[in-house]
Write a protein that holds these residues in place. Structure first.
Motif, PDB file in Angstrom:
ATOM      1  N   ARG A  39      -1.296  37.158  15.933  1.00  0.00           N
ATOM      2  CA  ARG A  39      -1.270  36.312  14.738  1.00  0.00           C
ATOM      3  C   ARG A  39      -1.808  37.084  13.535  1.00  0.00           C
ATOM      4  O   ARG A  39      -1.255  36.993  12.425  1.00  0.00           O
ATOM      5  CB  ARG A  39      -2.110  35.051  14.965  1.00  0.00           C
ATOM      6  CG  ARG A  39      -1.440  34.036  15.880  1.00  0.00           C
ATOM      7  CD  ARG A  39      -2.302  32.797  16.041  1.00  0.00           C
ATOM      8  NE  ARG A  39      -1.591  31.782  16.802  1.00  0.00           N
ATOM      9  CZ  ARG A  39      -1.624  30.482  16.540  1.00  0.00           C
ATOM     10  NH1 ARG A  39      -2.355  30.024  15.545  1.00  0.00           N
ATOM     11  NH2 ARG A  39      -0.950  29.623  17.271  1.00  0.00           N
ATOM     12  N   PHE A  42       0.368  37.864  10.034  1.00  0.00           N
ATOM     13  CA  PHE A  42      -0.011  37.525   8.665  1.00  0.00           C
ATOM     14  C   PHE A  42      -0.191  38.780   7.813  1.00  0.00           C
ATOM     15  O   PHE A  42       0.132  38.772   6.617  1.00  0.00           O
ATOM     16  CB  PHE A  42      -1.283  36.674   8.662  1.00  0.00           C
ATOM     17  CG  PHE A  42      -1.069  35.264   9.111  1.00  0.00           C
ATOM     18  CD1 PHE A  42      -0.338  34.383   8.331  1.00  0.00           C
ATOM     19  CD2 PHE A  42      -1.573  34.808  10.327  1.00  0.00           C
ATOM     20  CE1 PHE A  42      -0.121  33.072   8.741  1.00  0.00           C
ATOM     21  CE2 PHE A  42      -1.367  33.502  10.738  1.00  0.00           C
ATOM     22  CZ  PHE A  42      -0.624  32.635   9.954  1.00  0.00           C
ATOM     23  N   GLY A  48      -4.505  35.952   3.877  1.00  0.00           N
ATOM     24  CA  GLY A  48      -3.841  34.852   3.207  1.00  0.00           C
ATOM     25  C   GLY A  48      -3.531  33.685   4.107  1.00  0.00           C
ATOM     26  O   GLY A  48      -2.512  33.000   3.940  1.00  0.00           O
ATOM     27  N   CYS A  49      -4.415  33.414   5.074  1.00  0.00           N
ATOM     28  CA  CYS A  49      -4.205  32.297   5.987  1.00  0.00           C
ATOM     29  C   CYS A  49      -5.530  31.576   6.196  1.00  0.00           C
ATOM     30  O   CYS A  49      -6.555  31.968   5.636  1.00  0.00           O
ATOM     31  CB  CYS A  49      -3.642  32.783   7.327  1.00  0.00           C
ATOM     32  SG  CYS A  49      -4.772  33.836   8.279  1.00  0.00           S
ATOM     33  N   ALA A  50      -5.487  30.524   6.965  1.00  0.00           N
ATOM     34  CA  ALA A  50      -6.703  29.802   7.318  1.00  0.00           C
ATOM     35  C   ALA A  50      -7.271  30.347   8.621  1.00  0.00           C
ATOM     36  O   ALA A  50      -6.535  30.923   9.434  1.00  0.00           O
ATOM     37  CB  ALA A  50      -6.413  28.310   7.470  1.00  0.00           C
ATOM     38  N   ARG A 109       3.294  39.967   6.977  1.00  0.00           N
ATOM     39  CA  ARG A 109       3.943  39.029   6.057  1.00  0.00           C
ATOM     40  C   ARG A 109       3.486  39.268   4.624  1.00  0.00           C
ATOM     41  O   ARG A 109       4.259  39.105   3.674  1.00  0.00           O
ATOM     42  CB  ARG A 109       3.629  37.586   6.463  1.00  0.00           C
ATOM     43  CG  ARG A 109       4.465  36.558   5.717  1.00  0.00           C
ATOM     44  CD  ARG A 109       4.195  35.152   6.190  1.00  0.00           C
ATOM     45  NE  ARG A 109       2.902  34.652   5.742  1.00  0.00           N
ATOM     46  CZ  ARG A 109       2.490  33.395   5.897  1.00  0.00           C
ATOM     47  NH1 ARG A 109       3.263  32.522   6.518  1.00  0.00           N
ATOM     48  NH2 ARG A 109       1.299  33.020   5.466  1.00  0.00           N
ATOM     49  N   ARG A 110       2.251  39.711   4.460  1.00  0.00           N
ATOM     50  CA  ARG A 110       1.744  40.017   3.119  1.00  0.00           C
ATOM     51  C   ARG A 110       2.074  41.442   2.686  1.00  0.00           C
ATOM     52  O   ARG A 110       1.781  41.831   1.548  1.00  0.00           O
ATOM     53  CB  ARG A 110       0.220  39.828   3.067  1.00  0.00           C
ATOM     54  CG  ARG A 110      -0.228  38.382   3.151  1.00  0.00           C
ATOM     55  CD  ARG A 110      -1.623  38.232   2.595  1.00  0.00           C
ATOM     56  NE  ARG A 110      -1.685  38.580   1.189  1.00  0.00           N
ATOM     57  CZ  ARG A 110      -2.808  38.761   0.494  1.00  0.00           C
ATOM     58  NH1 ARG A 110      -3.982  38.638   1.102  1.00  0.00           N
ATOM     59  NH2 ARG A 110      -2.788  39.067  -0.774  1.00  0.00           N
ATOM     60  N   ALA A 135      -9.410  36.042   7.478  1.00  0.00           N
ATOM     61  CA  ALA A 135      -8.402  35.042   7.140  1.00  0.00           C
ATOM     62  C   ALA A 135      -8.087  35.068   5.646  1.00  0.00           C
ATOM     63  O   ALA A 135      -6.916  34.971   5.237  1.00  0.00           O
ATOM     64  CB  ALA A 135      -8.882  33.651   7.558  1.00  0.00           C
ATOM     65  N   GLU A 136      -9.106  35.228   4.819  1.00  0.00           N
ATOM     66  CA  GLU A 136      -8.889  35.269   3.371  1.00  0.00           C
ATOM     67  C   GLU A 136      -8.040  36.475   2.976  1.00  0.00           C
ATOM     68  O   GLU A 136      -7.098  36.365   2.185  1.00  0.00           O
ATOM     69  CB  GLU A 136     -10.229  35.307   2.642  1.00  0.00           C
ATOM     70  CG  GLU A 136     -10.107  35.275   1.130  1.00  0.00           C
ATOM     71  CD  GLU A 136     -11.448  35.198   0.439  1.00  0.00           C
ATOM     72  OE1 GLU A 136     -11.480  34.878  -0.755  1.00  0.00           O
ATOM     73  OE2 GLU A 136     -12.474  35.465   1.100  1.00  0.00           O
ATOM     74  N   ASP A 176      -5.431  29.207  11.520  1.00  0.00           N
ATOM     75  CA  ASP A 176      -4.165  29.887  11.803  1.00  0.00           C
ATOM     76  C   ASP A 176      -4.368  31.040  12.784  1.00  0.00           C
ATOM     77  O   ASP A 176      -3.464  31.378  13.557  1.00  0.00           O
ATOM     78  CB  ASP A 176      -3.536  30.431  10.511  1.00  0.00           C
ATOM     79  CG  ASP A 176      -3.061  29.335   9.577  1.00  0.00           C
ATOM     80  OD1 ASP A 176      -2.636  28.280  10.079  1.00  0.00           O
ATOM     81  OD2 ASP A 176      -3.138  29.522   8.353  1.00  0.00           O
ATOM     82  N   LEU A 177      -5.547  31.639  12.743  1.00  0.00           N
ATOM     83  CA  LEU A 177      -5.848  32.739  13.662  1.00  0.00           C
ATOM     84  C   LEU A 177      -6.343  32.237  15.015  1.00  0.00           C
ATOM     85  O   LEU A 177      -5.987  32.794  16.052  1.00  0.00           O
ATOM     86  CB  LEU A 177      -6.909  33.658  13.049  1.00  0.00           C
ATOM     87  CG  LEU A 177      -6.538  34.394  11.760  1.00  0.00           C
ATOM     88  CD1 LEU A 177      -7.736  35.192  11.256  1.00  0.00           C
ATOM     89  CD2 LEU A 177      -5.357  35.322  11.990  1.00  0.00           C
TER      90      LEU A 177
END
Length: 407
Positions: free
Chosen positions: A12, A16, A64-66, A19-20, A60-61, A69-70
């Protein structure tokens, strides 16, 4: 959602990151680890030995996810208690989405005194991390409090409803945050703050702000968290801990502890120390208190400082010091479990894994719903298992692993 393996969590994180459009070196640098460490985390070759909440929140920051999410929160419910706890959330979400403090459905509501009593009872259950007991009727309670706050006969009834609504929202925040639904926690926190603001009660606003700031920090909404804390503290700057009503000073103390924790997570030891000192000074005057089930006093100020020292990488020394002191005087099982979990994290930082295991076991006994839904606890159990230092306590380790997986 089921338990995620370290490899799945790593996958995960990699998803992310890609994706960034970030490479491993950039993410590793922003998080504060080396590239090879991040590569092992993403590939699942290294267990997620996370004992600092700040690391997980920062990762997470950056991605770019919460955090959820991880980690895969909310975790699957196993057993009647777990199912009852998670079942609280969807109806609460619907009520908060369908009401405002100015517009509510035309529905009957029970007398406000009865609703206030039910809100206090729910808060007491929540303070003991019994979310199933706190919330089977929480959605209906929130709805009827909104109705009384908007349509109640007379300003006294409406104000009493608003005050009870703040408490009920704090219950909803605690349940949603612990069970992994941060979106709902933020919504409930916003509603509680708005209700408190209409009462123009700085102490009540302070407790609502503290609850909101914790959730906003978890959601990486750092700008809003800072604004909420600053505004609430400014309103309480003259709180007198020696007054007959210590609630304003308690609220100010909790806000200072929250500011200190945020600073510790970001590695700002000096700012953290300043806020801890302010909280300790207030606690020395108020003594042990528990307005709205926010334990505040010398015990809780010390426990929060232990948590902050863990974030700063100094947990081993402070955990050893705490272990030699008498147990803190906590009213709520939730705070007792949090303190025991932090003792475990601190001992683990010092590779005193058997002590860490025993404190995790005590934390789970105190408040199982809180402990088993904490991704940091789950990662710590994996760490203790992988390091292999608890073989003399293998039966206890296996039992704790099974309990944490059960949720």
């Amino acid at each position: 959602m089921g338990e995620l393996t370290p490899a799945e969590i790593g996958a995960r994180a990699r998803y992310f990151r890609e994706r960034r459009g970030l490479d491993q070196a950039v993410v590793a640098g922003l998080v504060g680890i080396d590239k090879s460490h991040l590569s092992r985390l993403e590939s699942g070759k290294r267990k997620w030995h996370i004992t600092r909440r700040g690391f997980l929140e920062t990762l997470a920051e950056v991605l770019g996810c919460a955090v959820s999410d991880l980690t895969g929160q909310p975790y699957a419910a196993v057993g009647r208690a777990g199912t009852a706890a998670l079942a609280v959330l969807p109806p609460v979400s619907r009520v908060l989405a369908d009401t405002t403090l100015d517009d509510v459905p035309d529905l009957p509501a029970r007398p406000v005194a009865q609703l206030a009593r039910l809100a206090a009872e729910a808060n007491a259950a929540s303070a003991d991390a019994r979310y199933g007991a706190a919330g089977p009727d929480l959605a209906r309670l929130l709805l009827e409090l909104h109705v009384q706050a908007v349509r109640g006969q007379g300003s006294g009834v409406r104000r009493a409803a608003l005050r009870a609504l703040v408490e009920a929202c704090i219950v909803a925040v605690g349940a949603a945050r612990t069970l992994g639904n941060l979106d709902l926690a933020v919504l409930a926190a916003d509603r509680g703050q708005a209700a408190a603001a209409r009462l123009e009660d700085p102490a009540l606003s302070g407790f609502a702000a503290m609850s909101a700031a914790v959730v906003l920090t978890r959601a990486n909404a750092h700008y809003r968290a800072e604004r909420v804390l600053t505004t609430a503290l400014n309103a309480l700057e003259r709180a007198d801990p020696g007054a007959a009503d210590t609630a304003p000073a308690e609220a100010a103390g909790m806000l200072h502890l929250t500011c200190a924790q945020r600073a510790a997570k970001s590695g700002d030891a000096d700012t953290a120390a300043t806020h801890y000192a302010e909280a300790h000074a207030l606690a020395a005057r108020t003594g042990e208190r528990s307005t709205l089930h926010f334990d505040f006093g010398p015990s809780n100020a010390g426990a929060w400082e232990l948590s902050g020292q863990i974030e700063l990488g100094r947990g081993a020394e402070h955990a050893e010091q705490f272990a030699r002191r008498p147990p803190p005087l906590f009213v709520s099982a939730d705070r007792k479990a949090a303190w025991l979990s932090d003792l475990a994290r601190g001992h683990a930082q010092g590779f005193r894994d058997v002590q860490a295991l025993h404190h995790l076991d005590l934390a789970d006994a105190a408040a199982p719903r809180r402990v088993r839904h904490d991704p940091i606890v789950r990662a710590l159990v994996d760490s203790l298992d992988a390091r292999g230092r608890c073989r003399t306590e293998q039966r206890l380790l296996d039992s704790l692993k099974a309990r944490v997986r059960a949720g």
